[in-house]
Scaffold this motif. Structure first.
Motif, PDB file in Angstrom:
ATOM      1  N   ARG A   8      -3.641  -3.922 -25.481  1.00 48.12           N
ATOM      2  CA  ARG A   8      -2.788  -4.849 -24.742  1.00 48.12           C
ATOM      3  C   ARG A   8      -3.624  -5.746 -23.834  1.00 48.12           C
ATOM      4  NH1 ARG A   8       1.134  -0.004 -22.927  1.00 48.12           N
ATOM      5  NH2 ARG A   8       2.335   0.190 -24.846  1.00 48.12           N
ATOM      6  N   GLN A   9      -3.181  -6.985 -23.689  1.00 47.05           N
ATOM      7  CA  GLN A   9      -3.779  -7.932 -22.756  1.00 47.05           C
ATOM      8  C   GLN A   9      -2.718  -8.258 -21.709  1.00 47.05           C
ATOM      9  OE1 GLN A   9      -7.036  -8.973 -22.935  1.00 47.05           O
ATOM     10  NE2 GLN A   9      -6.774  -9.971 -20.965  1.00 47.05           N
ATOM     11  N   ARG A  21       4.315   0.915 -14.759  1.00 50.17           N
ATOM     12  CA  ARG A  21       5.184   1.115 -15.929  1.00 50.17           C
ATOM     13  C   ARG A  21       4.447   1.860 -17.047  1.00 50.17           C
ATOM     14  NH1 ARG A  21      10.232  -1.698 -16.323  1.00 50.17           N
ATOM     15  NH2 ARG A  21      10.499  -3.017 -14.494  1.00 50.17           N
ATOM     16  N   ALA A  22       3.171   1.558 -17.226  1.00 51.55           N
ATOM     17  CA  ALA A  22       2.394   2.226 -18.272  1.00 51.55           C
ATOM     18  C   ALA A  22       2.257   3.720 -17.971  1.00 51.55           C
ATOM     19  CB  ALA A  22       1.025   1.571 -18.414  1.00 51.55           C
ATOM     20  N   SER A  37      -2.191  14.373 -26.851  1.00 51.72           N
ATOM     21  CA  SER A  37      -2.892  13.903 -25.658  1.00 51.72           C
ATOM     22  C   SER A  37      -2.950  12.385 -25.676  1.00 51.72           C
ATOM     23  CB  SER A  37      -4.311  14.476 -25.596  1.00 51.72           C
ATOM     24  OG  SER A  37      -5.078  13.995 -26.690  1.00 51.72           O
ATOM     25  N   GLY A  38      -3.322  11.820 -24.529  1.00 50.27           N
ATOM     26  CA  GLY A  38      -3.447  10.374 -24.442  1.00 50.27           C
ATOM     27  C   GLY A  38      -4.374   9.990 -23.314  1.00 50.27           C
ATOM     28  N   GLU A  39      -4.906   8.794 -23.418  1.00 52.18           N
ATOM     29  CA  GLU A  39      -5.742   8.258 -22.353  1.00 52.18           C
ATOM     30  C   GLU A  39      -5.599   6.746 -22.333  1.00 52.18           C
ATOM     31  OE1 GLU A  39     -10.027   8.714 -22.845  1.00 52.18           O
ATOM     32  OE2 GLU A  39      -9.734   8.922 -24.984  1.00 52.18           O
ATOM     33  N   SER A  40      -5.801   6.193 -21.150  1.00 52.26           N
ATOM     34  CA  SER A  40      -5.687   4.752 -20.961  1.00 52.26           C
ATOM     35  C   SER A  40      -7.007   4.241 -20.397  1.00 52.26           C
ATOM     36  CB  SER A  40      -4.542   4.462 -19.980  1.00 52.26           C
ATOM     37  OG  SER A  40      -4.399   3.083 -19.784  1.00 52.26           O
ATOM     38  N   LEU A  41      -7.558   3.192 -21.026  1.00 54.11           N
ATOM     39  CA  LEU A  41      -8.851   2.644 -20.624  1.00 54.11           C
ATOM     40  C   LEU A  41      -8.724   1.151 -20.383  1.00 54.11           C
ATOM     41  CD1 LEU A  41     -10.843   4.380 -23.482  1.00 54.11           C
ATOM     42  CD2 LEU A  41     -10.760   5.132 -21.108  1.00 54.11           C
ATOM     43  N   ARG A  50      -6.506  -3.740 -21.929  1.00 54.60           N
ATOM     44  CA  ARG A  50      -6.305  -2.288 -21.893  1.00 54.60           C
ATOM     45  C   ARG A  50      -6.209  -1.714 -23.302  1.00 54.60           C
ATOM     46  NH1 ARG A  50      -4.396  -1.128 -16.565  1.00 54.60           N
ATOM     47  NH2 ARG A  50      -5.261  -2.839 -15.335  1.00 54.60           N
ATOM     48  N   ILE A  51      -6.697  -0.488 -23.425  1.00 53.01           N
ATOM     49  CA  ILE A  51      -6.591   0.261 -24.671  1.00 53.01           C
ATOM     50  C   ILE A  51      -6.001   1.625 -24.340  1.00 53.01           C
ATOM     51  CG2 ILE A  51      -7.813   1.289 -26.622  1.00 53.01           C
ATOM     52  CD1 ILE A  51      -8.494  -1.500 -26.874  1.00 53.01           C
TER      53      ILE A  51
END
Length: 95
Positions: A8-9, A21-22, A37-41, A50-51
């Motif tokens: 996402r941009q 919100r994310a 599982s998950g991760e946000s970078l 963002r990924i």
């Protein structure tokens, strides 16, 4: 297991609102069937890029979440903060 990459941009000056919100979206996704599982970078050179990586047991588990009313509602709040549509890539391990 599959790995889903969501790219996402975020529009300028909306990163804080987006992150709230994310985080809520991730909390909701964590409660869905098949979520592992998950991760946000964020990009080191572009904090608005963002990924998100999410691991699901099966493609069907991901698709159930992707098409769910909960995700649709979350995305209705996130979409206006994005410069363009999110890009989703579904990956699986090489056997």
């Amino acid at each position: 297991m599959i790995k889903v990459m969501i790219e996402r941009q975020i529009a300028d000056d909306l990163a804080d609102h987006y992150q709230q919100r994310a985080n809520s979206a991730l909390q909701t996704a964590m409660g869905t069937r098949g979520f592992i599982s998950g991760e946000s970078l964020q990009d080191a050179n572009d904090p608005n890029h963002r990924i998100i990586f999410a691991n699901y047991r099966t493609l069907d588990h991901w698709l159930t979440w992707y098409h769910s009313d909960e995700r649709r509602e979350i995305m209705s709040g996130l979409r206006p903060m994005l410069v363009n549509e999110e890009k989703i890539t579904i990956m699986e391990h090489i056997q």
